[in-house]
Design an enzyme around this catalytic site. Structure first.
Site, short mmCIF file in Angstrom:
data_model
loop_
_atom_site.label_atom_id
_atom_site.label_comp_id
_atom_site.label_asym_id
_atom_site.label_seq_id
_atom_site.Cartn_x
_atom_site.Cartn_y
_atom_site.Cartn_z
N CYS A 124 0.83 -1.21 0.00
CA CYS A 124 0.00 0.00 0.00
C CYS A 124 0.86 1.26 0.00
CB CYS A 124 -0.88 0.03 1.23
SG CYS A 124 -1.84 -1.46 1.45
N ARG A 163 5.37 0.18 -6.13
CA ARG A 163 5.31 -0.71 -4.97
C ARG A 163 4.26 -1.80 -5.16
NH1 ARG A 163 6.84 2.38 -0.08
NH2 ARG A 163 5.21 1.29 1.04
N TRP A 223 -2.94 -2.70 -1.54
CA TRP A 223 -2.52 -4.05 -1.93
C TRP A 223 -3.22 -4.96 -0.93
CZ3 TRP A 223 0.58 -8.13 0.06
CH2 TRP A 223 1.04 -9.04 -0.90
N ASN A 242 -1.86 1.85 6.02
CA ASN A 242 -0.95 0.78 5.54
C ASN A 242 -0.62 -0.10 6.72
OD1 ASN A 242 -0.82 2.11 3.15
ND2 ASN A 242 1.35 2.67 3.30
N GLY A 243 -0.51 -1.38 6.49
CA GLY A 243 -0.13 -2.29 7.58
C GLY A 243 -1.27 -3.25 7.89
N GLU A 299 18.69 -16.50 -8.36
CA GLU A 299 18.28 -15.15 -8.70
C GLU A 299 17.77 -15.08 -10.15
OE1 GLU A 299 17.48 -12.68 -7.21
OE2 GLU A 299 17.72 -10.97 -8.52
N LYS A 359 14.00 -13.88 -11.13
CA LYS A 359 13.74 -12.78 -12.07
C LYS A 359 12.75 -13.25 -13.14
CE LYS A 359 14.77 -10.05 -10.40
NZ LYS A 359 15.35 -10.05 -9.10
N GLU A 366 9.21 -13.79 -11.72
CA GLU A 366 8.54 -12.56 -11.33
C GLU A 366 7.94 -11.82 -12.52
OE1 GLU A 366 11.86 -10.69 -9.08
OE2 GLU A 366 10.31 -10.38 -7.57
N HIS A 377 19.68 -35.77 -7.90
CA HIS A 377 19.01 -36.22 -6.67
C HIS A 377 17.49 -36.03 -6.76
CE1 HIS A 377 22.83 -36.98 -4.81
NE2 HIS A 377 23.25 -35.78 -5.21
N LYS A 430 6.69 -3.79 -4.45
CA LYS A 430 8.11 -3.46 -4.34
C LYS A 430 8.58 -3.54 -2.90
CE LYS A 430 12.11 -2.08 -5.82
NZ LYS A 430 12.91 -3.12 -6.51
O1 M6R Z 1 13.40 -4.57 -0.01
P1 M6R Z 1 13.95 -5.95 0.24
O2 M6R Z 1 15.26 -6.18 -0.38
O3 M6R Z 1 13.96 -6.29 1.71
O4 M6R Z 1 12.91 -6.93 -0.44
C1 M6R Z 1 13.02 -8.31 -0.34
C2 M6R Z 1 12.19 -8.99 -1.41
O5 M6R Z 1 10.84 -8.70 -1.23
C3 M6R Z 1 12.63 -8.56 -2.83
O6 M6R Z 1 13.98 -8.82 -3.06
C4 M6R Z 1 11.78 -9.30 -3.87
O7 M6R Z 1 12.08 -10.65 -3.89
C5 M6R Z 1 12.00 -8.64 -5.25
N1 M6R Z 1 10.76 -8.57 -5.94
C6 M6R Z 1 12.99 -9.38 -6.08
O8 M6R Z 1 13.06 -8.96 -7.40
#
Ligand code: M6R
Length: 605
Positions: free
Chosen positions: A2, A27, A78, A102-103, A481, A485, A488, A504, A600
């Site tokens: 949010c 975000r 969100w 928010n929260g 990673e 990517k 996502e 395995h 984000k």
């Molecule tokens: O802001 P942060 O680095 O603590 O966030 C952690 C994860 O939420 C963040 O890395 C998330 O996995 C990203 N979308 C990765 O691209």
């Protein structure tokens, strides 16, 4: 997650709020809304809500204008409690008041039951709505609306950054913050609120980053803030940057693309002043390493992958035990923490709830703590004992790229610093490491022809039943990673694996509909990884080899440069994987910067 924006002043409030929310769009959100109190008379509060993009909210308000003095609050939601519907979108309303939040209010059920038993009717399924009804209930008997607000906030448990406006206090905004970010800014008499300074740049001149537990109220030219014991606090503002332009796309199609290209520059900035006279010169105090015999690295998502990478570096270079904890698991596992551990949290945003909580636990156990973070003044930065800022600049793409690169650089620097302090690195090795470090900005400064090549290959990968990204040693977290990517932003199923683990179990999936992206660096375990890839090729999996060395069994081959240091290969392959995900996502027509379901900054657990 949010986003919150608020404004007190005479500008066109609709535009201020939409503009501010736009800056927070990255975000992630699924609905938006705003309430505006303006005009001569306090009876005028207008509110609007819309599901989906901010454009929908804007369109709904096209005939509405809010010239002249007034106050406004706006929110992007969100969904956490209740579906992303218009009714559940903020602001939530009582009879004469409006709230955004928010929260998560953890005790909302108990409060809701209490209010319902007194005849209050709820219209949404959210936790937030309790705030506005509680306020109006207390306002029936309280000495003033702000007293009623204090009584309301005192009843809340959980995380909140919240703004409330009410016809009972014309021209005022009531606000409170606990475990979710909230900033108040001013420019002359005008006052702004936001959950991130991104939306305040160019509007406010100076900002105050509120601490947990504070409550306050503001009207034109006047702000009063109290701590959790309701003691008045001195206002303390810091200057905001003036240049909004730095957060724009600069001609790239997507922020993520721009951020991939920016990596050379931000890594240079990250190194600036930190490698000096053939030595590592960090802003963290040497005392933090005194008596330390273990490093615990804790983070989520991409930052967690940086943590795993660092665990190899700490053990190999600094000869110190390194343990990696995923922050979302850490909180409830009743962790056994040793006093001689240095607890390092890694976070781009500095607001990730799970990571923040893990940091609190480590502090409660009396551990020395450190944050590797991209956002100065964020909650994690303010809480950690020591801080290294990654200096990556604002990262807008939800899929993290430059933040990851700079996190790994910071952690590499730290491992060298620790190696020196522990006297476990000889001069030649140190010089070699520093030479490689200094060269990383050139390694990630790639020729656009690489992107062109990946763009052409990307069409091969739009179908099939999944991807394995495989690598060994530091190339294993890089494989994780690469898979994250792709997942996502392309919504294709992808997993990262240590190459040696395939036999395995996962190799059972190998067939011609499975793509394997193999990281084959020449400087680290080349032959071993090659054998693992050959096992997959023998089962007809599609192989994409990323390597400086031609691999005859590959279906697609992306040739990288030859380097002497594994970290140089690591960073070049990182670029390849980022571009790979980007180009596939673009071909699939996805929203690269704001992928579905993601946020984000994940400020809820
Ligand atoms: O802001 P942060 O680095 O603590 O966030 C952690 C994860 O939420 C963040 O890395 C998330 O996995 C990203 N979308 C990765 O691209």
């Amino acid at each position: 997650m949010c986003g919150i924006v608020g404004y007190i002043g005479s500008k066109e409030k609709k535009s201020v709020i939409i503009g501010g929310l736009k800056e927070l769009e990255y975000r992630g959100y699924d609905s938006a809304g705003m309430a505006i109190m303006s005009g001569e008379c306090c009876s005028d509060i207008h509110y609007f809500k819309a599901v989906g993009k901010l454009e929908n909210l804007s369109n709904k308000m096209s005939d509405f204008s809010s010239e002249g003095f007034g106050v406004a609050i706006g929110h992007t939601r969100w969904a956490t409690h209740g579906k992303p519907t218009e009714i559940n979108a903020h602001p939530h309303l009582g009879e004469y008041s409006f709230v955004i939040h928010n929260g998560i209010i953890e005790n909302y059920k108990e409060l809701k039951d209490e209010l319902e038993s007194q005849g209050v009717k709820f219209i949404s399924q959210t936790d937030t709505e309790v705030i506005v009804h509680l306020f109006e209930r207390y306002n029936k008997t309280a000495k003033s609306p702000f007293e009623a607000y204090k009584q309301t906030i005192a009843r809340l448990r959980g995380a909140y950054a919240t703004l409330l406006i009410t016809k009972a206090a014309y021209g005022e905004v009531f606000f409170a913050k606990n475990a979710a970010p909230l900033i108040v800014a001013k420019n002359g008499d005008e006052i702004y609120f936001s959950s991130s300074d991104a939306s305040l740049i160019g509007l406010g001149k100076e900002a105050m980053y509120l601490e947990d537990g504070v409550i306050g109220h503001a009207k034109l030219g006047a702000i009063e803030i109290f701590d959790k014991n309701l003691k008045a606090l001195q206002l303390s503002f810091t200057e905001l940057p003036k240049d909004k332009g730095y957060a724009q796309k600069d001609g790239y199609r997507f922020f993520m693309e721009k951020e991939i290209y920016e990596q050379s520059q931000v890594i240079s900035e990250c190194l600036m002043g930190r490698v000096k006279d053939d030595n590592v010169n960090l802003e963290v105090s040497d005392d933090v390493f005194d008596g330390i015999d273990e490093v615990v690295l804790c983070a989520c998502g991409t930052s967690y992958h940086a943590a795993i990478t660092a665990s190899y570096l700490f053990e190999r270079i600094a000869k110190i035990r390194a343990k990696v904890e995923i922050a979302s698991e850490f909180r409830y596992k009743e962790p056994l923490l040793k006093p001689n551990s240095l607890f390092i949290v890694i976070s781009q945003s500095g607001e990730t709830a799970d990571t923040l909580e893990a940091l609190k636990i480590a502090k409660e156990h009396g551990l020395k703590t450190m944050a590797i973070c991209n956002v100065d003044n964020s909650s994690i930065v303010r809480l950690a004992g020591e801080v290294m800022l990654t200096r990556a600049g604002i990262e807008k793409g939800v899929a993290s790229t430059k933040a990851f690169a700079t996190q790994v650089i910071c952690l590499w620097l730290l491992s060298l610093k620790l190696a020196k302090l522990r006297n476990v690195i000889d001069e030649k090795t140190m010089l070699n490491e520093l030479k490689a470090l200094r060269n990383i900005p050139s390694v990630v400064h790639f020729d656009p022809k690489l992107q062109e090549r990946i763009y052409r290959l990307a069409k091969h990968y739009l179908h099939g039943h999944g991807f394995f990204f495989i690598g060994r040693d530091i190339f294993y977290p890089l494989a994780l990673e690469g898979a994250l990517k792709l997942k996502e932003i392309s919504y294709l199923h992808a997993e990262g694996y240590p190459a040696g683990e395939m036999k395995h179990g996962p190799i059972a999936l190998a067939d011609d509909g499975l793509y394997t992206i193999a990281l084959l660096p020449s400087t680290l375990l080349y032959e071993k990884t090659k054998s693992n890839v050959e096992e997959l090729a023998a089962r007809d999996a599609n192989i994409t080899a990323i390597s400086p060395v031609a691999f005859e069994l590959s279906d697609d081959f992306i040739q990288t440069n030859t380097y002497e240091h594994p970290m140089s290969e690591f960073f070049e392959m990182m670029i390849v994987l980022q571009l790979f995900a980007l180009e596939i996502s673009i071909r699939l027509g996805n929203d690269v910067d704001m992928p579905r379901n993601l946020a984000k900054s994940v400020t809820v657990e």
